[in-house]
Write a protein that holds these residues in place. Structure first.
Motif, PDB file in Angstrom:
ATOM      1  N   THR A   1      41.781  37.726  10.576  1.00  0.00           N
ATOM      2  CA  THR A   1      41.355  36.323  10.672  1.00  0.00           C
ATOM      3  C   THR A   1      42.248  35.469  11.567  1.00  0.00           C
ATOM      4  OG1 THR A   1      42.691  35.623   8.783  1.00  0.00           O
ATOM      5  CG2 THR A   1      40.450  36.429   8.316  1.00  0.00           C
ATOM      6  N   GLY A   2      43.475  35.926  11.827  1.00  0.00           N
ATOM      7  CA  GLY A   2      44.424  35.128  12.605  1.00  0.00           C
ATOM      8  C   GLY A   2      45.156  34.096  11.760  1.00  0.00           C
TER       9      GLY A   2
ATOM     10  N   GLU B   1      50.963  38.411  19.098  1.00  0.00           N
ATOM     11  CA  GLU B   1      50.374  39.603  19.701  1.00  0.00           C
ATOM     12  C   GLU B   1      48.853  39.576  19.784  1.00  0.00           C
ATOM     13  OE1 GLU B   1      52.089  43.094  17.897  1.00  0.00           O
ATOM     14  OE2 GLU B   1      54.122  42.286  18.099  1.00  0.00           O
ATOM     15  N   ASP B   2      48.286  38.375  19.974  1.00  0.00           N
ATOM     16  CA  ASP B   2      46.840  38.269  20.165  1.00  0.00           C
ATOM     17  C   ASP B   2      46.509  37.703  21.547  1.00  0.00           C
ATOM     18  OD1 ASP B   2      47.551  35.615  19.875  1.00  0.00           O
ATOM     19  OD2 ASP B   2      46.072  35.157  18.331  1.00  0.00           O
ATOM     20  N   GLY B   3      47.533  37.648  22.405  1.00  0.00           N
ATOM     21  CA  GLY B   3      47.327  37.142  23.760  1.00  0.00           C
ATOM     22  C   GLY B   3      47.467  35.634  23.894  1.00  0.00           C
TER      23      GLY B   3
ATOM     24  N   GLU C   1      48.393  26.088  20.053  1.00  0.00           N
ATOM     25  CA  GLU C   1      48.499  26.532  21.438  1.00  0.00           C
ATOM     26  C   GLU C   1      48.634  25.319  22.343  1.00  0.00           C
ATOM     27  OE1 GLU C   1      45.219  29.204  22.410  1.00  0.00           O
ATOM     28  OE2 GLU C   1      44.982  29.521  20.252  1.00  0.00           O
ATOM     29  N   CYS C   2      49.084  25.562  23.565  1.00  0.00           N
ATOM     30  CA  CYS C   2      49.234  24.480  24.537  1.00  0.00           C
ATOM     31  C   CYS C   2      47.923  23.724  24.722  1.00  0.00           C
ATOM     32  CB  CYS C   2      49.726  25.041  25.872  1.00  0.00           C
ATOM     33  SG  CYS C   2      49.918  23.773  27.141  1.00  0.00           S
TER      34      CYS C   2
END
Length: 162
Positions: free
Chosen positions: A122-123, A97-99, A58-59
């Motif tokens: 778990t992602g 799709e987890d925001g 992520e950023c």
């Protein structure tokens, strides 16, 4: 003799693929020029970090990695640079799709057009490439009068209960 260290990442040339960075640096500079932006140490550090850091970040994780290496880079600069890297196909943006949006490099991959299996519990993200899936997709596109130029294939999974 000590290994030459990369100024921004603190990684050895072998670890960062220094020749790969240099090979794509001119293309990155050209992309910045097309966007009327200057080549800066901060933008180049972002370029290196996303291309040769960990996958699927992520950023905020990218920003944290840069900060941990002693760089003062604004969140806005990171987002703007990521947008340029996406536009010029250095990286791709992943929405699982987890925001949260993640980014991964398109450079230096054996199969740039790979697929993802994402565990909804778990992602965990598993990358894979299947010649069979690629052939089926190409056949479907051709049957309908198209040629695939890019694809995004994500499979959402749950662990098998034993």
């Amino acid at each position: 003799m000590a290994k030459k260290r990369n100024v921004w990442l603190g990684l050895s040339e072998k670890e960062v693929g220094y020749k790969e960075v240099e090979k794509h640096k001119d293309s990155f500079i050209e992309a910045l020029k097309k966007e009327n932006l200057k080549f800066t140490n901060q933008r180049f550090a972002i370029f290196e970090e996303i291309l040769y850091g960990s996958k699927h970040r992520e950023c905020e994780q990218i920003l944290e990695a840069l900060t941990n290496r002693g760089l003062n880079v604004s969140r806005a600069t990171v987002y703007r640079t990521l947008d340029i890297l996406i536009k010029y196909d250095f990286i791709r943006k992943m929405d699982i799709e987890d925001g949260r949006v993640r980014y991964e490099s398109n450079i230096g991959r054996e199969h740039p057009q790979h697929d993802h299996m994402i565990c909804v519990e778990t992602g965990k993200i598993v990358e894979f490439y299947s010649e069979e899936i690629a052939a089926i997709q190409a056949k479907i596109a051709q049957k309908n009068g198209y040629k695939i130029i890019k694809h995004n294939h994500q499979i959402f999974v749950k662990p098998l209960k034993k």
